[in-house]
Design a protein around this motif. Structure first.
Motif, short mmCIF file in Angstrom:
data_model
loop_
_atom_site.label_atom_id
_atom_site.label_comp_id
_atom_site.label_asym_id
_atom_site.label_seq_id
_atom_site.Cartn_x
_atom_site.Cartn_y
_atom_site.Cartn_z
N PRO A 18 -1.48 17.26 6.24
CA PRO A 18 -0.69 16.25 5.51
C PRO A 18 0.79 16.47 5.74
CG PRO A 18 -1.43 17.97 4.01
CD PRO A 18 -2.05 18.27 5.35
N LYS A 60 2.49 6.53 10.70
CA LYS A 60 2.44 6.05 9.32
C LYS A 60 1.00 6.04 8.83
CE LYS A 60 6.47 3.11 10.13
NZ LYS A 60 6.98 1.73 10.19
N ASP A 61 0.81 6.44 7.60
CA ASP A 61 -0.55 6.61 7.06
C ASP A 61 -1.40 5.35 7.21
OD1 ASP A 61 0.39 8.82 4.31
OD2 ASP A 61 -0.09 9.23 6.42
N PHE A 86 -2.35 5.14 10.91
CA PHE A 86 -2.51 6.40 11.62
C PHE A 86 -3.70 6.32 12.57
CE2 PHE A 86 -4.03 10.77 12.13
CZ PHE A 86 -2.86 11.38 12.52
#
Length: 609
Positions: free
Chosen positions: A39, A276-277, A280
């Motif tokens: 993370p 970017k999440d 991703f």
């Protein structure tokens, strides 16, 4: 597997069997990938001393950004050198990438460089015996470069023969990172490939000397960018487009075109967007079974380089996916040949691009149900984005639909192909398994039956040609050229003399456990014969005068010798003088362990499994 009712049934069944065959290896790969994901920025878990070393040489503002903000840091792997025309443009890329990263609120570092050799320089020399294994060296160098573990995404700068497969294999070992490949484009058109080939054949006949030959070659290879024939380097770029690993449409735009710099900056923005999440998408998830099948289809539809029947097997292995030549053969039976680009025609890649290029091919294959449309790519719009051509308008990149073919002598729609089947064919028989590039061979040469002449080196064949010993129907068997014997060099230097014999009306063909250049194909050639002679393969049983039948229609390669006699024959061993010379000089000693551990050609000639 995501099903799609419009998919060609053979495409669907080949994909399904690859998925089933690969299930355990693929799951193990994905588990490693998932274990590596962290993370937030990767550098946050580092000790202060580690971090200080990693960023010591960065500009002060970049250091400040990295210390204070949770921004991505982009790692760039470059194959730049200014000896390779295709890679010389990369000298300018780092600053384009750094500035684009800063504008996006991120940072970028050159993570490392990888070696990049040119087969065009080393053809017919001892250095060529390092070529195939340079792929795995590049993969290892990529891994070393990324092992500092301070990067949130990666850009891969490479174009040519072993460089792209090596970078891709290395990147897949860091499959948890979003990754985009950045091409440099082809050089502008010079002396046509057909004219160049004519001068080479004249030189082989002694009709022109070195000055004339060098002049012709220099007019063909004259500036920055890739060579303009559709060989391994340009096949690489076609496959990367089909896999969705480029900014769409970037493959064949010349280095000096203004849009090229914009596309390089866009590559940095694209890969940073993947971090970017919500979007991703690491490369290990992009390159799945469907993605690999799409690449195989693109290769077949364009009559691409036979080298990729080795390289893409290795690429697939790196992602936990198992493919083989039977898969290529089954797909070739249903994939139409949509292009005619030298050596499969007279056009070069600039003409291919002008006629519609990769975008046209990908669109036609998608519309025909011959590519998986529902794959991940580095762009949010999926594979359909790769059917468009980029341009720069008022300082902004825009993409437009490729439209109809601008030249149907170069690129055709799927319902009016040059051939109903693909450009590559699997051959099987008592001489082993091999492949032939039928798309470049005249139809009246797809079947050759003639007595064999056995050679233990390419030099020996040249000597026999010069002595006039091959002026007849003949199938030349060149053995001891596989991965374990001498690193499996390309034997492109054999093309001119063989083409001369064919031009005189003789029925000729080449059978070898070595490779041919991606630019070869005019003369029928059963290549990559596996298992190779050095491991006791059947080429070690062939004798002068054996009648061999190479049948590119039926898909057979057979010594027409009775079963009883064939079974009773002894297997030759590599001549002592060859064994003594192999691996000595020109750095070949350093590759001894790679030769010993190399898998067979159909297994990708991998040295790391």
């Amino acid at each position: 597997m995501t099903t799609n009712p419009t998919l060609n049934p053979t495409l669907a069944s080949v994909t399904a069997r690859i998925e089933a065959r690969s299930q355990d290896k693929r799951q193990a790969y994905l588990q490693v990938l998932n274990n590596a994901k962290k993370p937030g920025p990767y550098r946050e878990g580092m000790s202060c001393a580690n971090a200080a070393h990693a960023y010591a040489a960065m500009p002060a503002n970049d250091k400040l950004v990295l210390r204070q903000a949770r921004v991505p840091n982009l790692g760039v792997i470059t194959a730049y050198n200014d000896m390779l025309s295709a890679h010389q443009p990369y000298e300018r890329y780092p600053e384009f990438i750094r500035s684009a990263a800063r504008a996006a609120g991120a940072t970028a570092q050159i993570a490392g460089g990888v070696p990049a050799m040119c087969d065009g320089v080393t053809q017919g020399t001892p250095g060529m015996e390092l070529s195939l294994f340079s792929r795995d060296v590049i993969a290892m160098a990529t891994a070393v470069s990324l092992s500092h573990d301070v990067f949130d995404a990666a850009l891969m700068l490479g174009v040519c023969d072993k460089i792209v497969p090596g970078l891709l294999i290395g990147a897949l070992q860091f499959g948890h990172l979003p990754t985009v490949f950045v091409p440099a484009g082809p050089m502008t058109s010079g002396l046509s490939n057909n004219e160049k080939s004519k001068v080479r054949e004249q030189a082989a006949l002694g009709q022109v000397g070195r000055p004339e030959l060098l002049e012709a070659e220099s007019k063909a290879y004259h500036g920055e960018g890739t060579c303009t024939f559709y060989g391994t380097a340009n096949s690489n770029q076609m496959l990367l487009e089909a896999m969705g690993l480029h900014v769409p449409g970037t493959a064949f735009i010349n280095p000096a075109e203004g849009v090229r710099q914009d596309l390089t900056r866009e590559a940095a923005r694209t890969v940073l967007g993947l971090v970017k999440d919500k979007n991703f998408t690491p490369i290990g998830h992009v390159v799945d079974e469907r993605c690999i099948v799409n690449a195989m289809v693109a290769l077949l539809a364009t009559g691409g380089s036979t080298n990729h029947l080795i390289h893409w097997v290795a690429v697939a292995k790196a992602a936990g996916i198992v493919i083989d030549w039977d898969d290529f053969s089954a797909l070739s039976d249903v994939v139409p040949l949509l292009t005619r680009v030298y050596p499969n025609g007279s056009a070069d890649v600039n003409q291919f691009q002008a006629a519609g290029g990769p975008g046209h091919v990908i669109r036609e294959l998608l519309d025909a149900g011959l590519m998986h449309p529902d794959v991940r790519t580095v762009r949010p719009g999926g594979l359909r984005e790769f059917t468009r051509i980029p341009s720069s308008q008022n300082g902004q990149l825009v993409w437009q639909d490729v439209g109809a073919s601008k030249d149907e002598s170069v690129v055709r729609p799927a319902n009016q192909p040059f051939s109903a089947t693909g450009g590559l064919k699997l051959l099987q028989g008592n001489l082993g398994r091999s492949v032939i590039k039928v798309s470049a061979v005249p139809e009246d040469r797809h079947v050759i039956e003639a007595p064999a002449r056995v050679f233990d080196s390419q030099e020996a064949l040249h000597q026999a040609f010069q002595a006039g010993e091959l002026a007849r129907d003949v199938i030349c068997v060149v053995r001891w050229q596989g991965p374990q014997a001498n690193g499996m060099p390309e034997l492109h230097k054999l093309t001119p003399p063989m083409a001369v014999l064919q031009g005189k009306g003789f029925k000729v063909a080449l059978v070898t456990d070595g490779r041919m250049s991606g630019a070869s194909g005019k003369v029928p050639a059963a290549i990559h014969v596996s298992p190779e002679a050095a491991s006791g393969g059947p080429l070690a049983k062939v004798r002068d005068g054996d009648v061999i039948r190479l049948d590119g229609v039926a898909g057979t390669l057979q010594a027409l010798v009775s079963e009883a006699e064939w079974a009773a024959r002894s297997v030759d061993t590599m001549p002592a003088e060859l064994m003594a010379a192999n691996g000595v000089g020109m750095g070949r000693e350093l590759f001894a362990n790679l030769r010993r551990n190399a898998l067979k050609a159909e297994e990708g000639a991998c040295t790391w499994l």
